[in-house]
Design an enzyme around this catalytic site. Structure first.
Site, PDB file in Angstrom:
ATOM      1  CG  HIS A 136      -3.984   9.160  -0.500  1.00  0.00           C
ATOM      2  ND1 HIS A 136      -4.705   9.898   0.427  1.00  0.00           N
ATOM      3  CD2 HIS A 136      -4.634   7.974  -0.617  1.00  0.00           C
ATOM      4  CE1 HIS A 136      -5.741   9.190   0.849  1.00  0.00           C
ATOM      5  NE2 HIS A 136      -5.721   8.021   0.239  1.00  0.00           N
ATOM      6  CG  ASP A 183      -3.352   6.692  -3.694  1.00  0.00           C
ATOM      7  OD1 ASP A 183      -4.439   6.095  -3.690  1.00  0.00           O
ATOM      8  OD2 ASP A 183      -2.451   6.476  -2.860  1.00  0.00           O
ATOM      9  CD  GLU A 185      -2.831   2.237  -2.996  1.00  0.00           C
ATOM     10  OE1 GLU A 185      -3.884   2.905  -2.959  1.00  0.00           O
ATOM     11  OE2 GLU A 185      -1.772   2.625  -2.426  1.00  0.00           O
ATOM     12  CG  HIS A 195      -1.822   1.119   1.387  1.00  0.00           C
ATOM     13  ND1 HIS A 195      -1.915   1.858   2.547  1.00  0.00           N
ATOM     14  CD2 HIS A 195      -2.726   1.651   0.527  1.00  0.00           C
ATOM     15  CE1 HIS A 195      -2.835   2.784   2.404  1.00  0.00           C
ATOM     16  NE2 HIS A 195      -3.340   2.684   1.180  1.00  0.00           N
TER      17      HIS A 195
END
Length: 302
Positions: free
Chosen positions: A87, A74, A72, A45
């Protein structure tokens, strides 16, 4: 001769260690699309954010060294149309800047620096999505969170970098919504993964619609209580040829079967083990190093 043999042994040990940290991307992609595999893929993450700024190139590099299968990230977009890794809606928490990324050009953002996980300064810069994909190319897959709004822009970058098969884009939208908005890129091009909140009344209907129309490679399932998972028809996902993706990040995503239970409280069987027992073949985590070790000890990760 003894010194030479010792030297060779050290070299072999170090080489083996590096090889153990690196997996052929074709093997990862093949396993991602193989619903019969019992192995569990590990998703870091925001990369290794505990030791580096989140969504940074270094956080991605360190996560890869830990042996993860996917990172992961963003996305946000600059004033001049560059996709960046970010993010939040603002720059304040993770950079030396303030305000919205969309109020700055790419060149202006490059004057800022990233903050580490404790809010302290670093000399690292905000990476572009293109830089990210060039970094992971041939090494790991990428899960694109908070990127659905840039679906077509994402696809262009993936084509440019030769990484279309490396990436997964997702949202909590229904099949009908995704089809209407991005139907030309579904299935055969950019991998799309539905995110399903199992506490919602229409969860079973959403799953059934995707099973009938798209047959995604995986579904990301979120649930706040055990009953929210158990009382839905999520088991049909496995029978339809898709994988189950569960998150170990914080309790509201997994009914408390999270990273903290697994690591800080020392109860991995009640945390990660429970998720695996309930069908998880992909786990997103904030503890990638520990999860990889846990899985390899049990023969569930290559």
């Amino acid at each position: 001769m003894k010194h030479l043999n010792l030297f060779l042994a050290i070299i072999l040990l170090l080489t083996g260690s590096v090889m153990a940290q690196s997996r052929d991307i074709t093997a990862i992609i093949r396993e991602f699309h193989d619903p019969s595999s019992k192995n569990v893929l590990v998703v870091a993450h925001r990369g290794d954010w505990r030791n580096n700024p989140e969504n940074s190139i270094l956080s991605i590099e360190d996560a890869i060294k830990m042996g993860v299968d996917m990172v992961e990230i963003d996305l946000k977009k600059t004033k001049d149309g560059v996709l960046i890794l970010m993010h939040d809606q603002t720059l304040d928490r993770t950079t030396s800047g303030h305000g919205k990324p969309s109020d700055y050009t790419w060149d202006e953002l490059q004057q800022l620096t990233l903050k580490n996980g404790h809010g302290g300064p670093t000399r690292q810069r905000i990476p572009s999505f293109e830089q990210c994909m060039n970094t992971v190319k041939g090494r790991v897959m990428v899960n694109i969170d908070k990127g659905y709004d840039y679906y077509k822009d994402v696809y262009k970058i993936l084509v440019k970098t030769g990484t279309v098969d490396h990436a997964i884009i997702k949202s909590a939208k229904t099949y009908e919504e995704v089809k209407a908005e991005n139907g030309d890129l579904l299935s055969s091009k950019l991998i799309y993964m539905p995110v399903v909140y199992l506490n919602k009344a229409n969860a079973d209907a959403i799953i059934k619609s995707f099973e009938s129309n798209l047959k995604p490679a995986a579904y990301e399932l979120l649930f706040a209580t055990d009953s929210a998972l158990i009382n839905t028809n999520y088991q049909t996902i496995i029978g339809s040829g898709s994988k189950i993706w569960l998150d170990a990040l914080w309790p509201s995503l997994n009914a408390g079967h999270d990273d903290e239970l697994s690591v800080e409280e020392g109860k991995p069987e009640a945390g990660w083990g429970w998720l695996i027992a309930h069908g998880a073949r992909i786990i997103q985590t904030d503890r990638p190093k520990e999860l990889v070790a846990y899985l390899r000890e049990r023969g569930l990760h290559r």
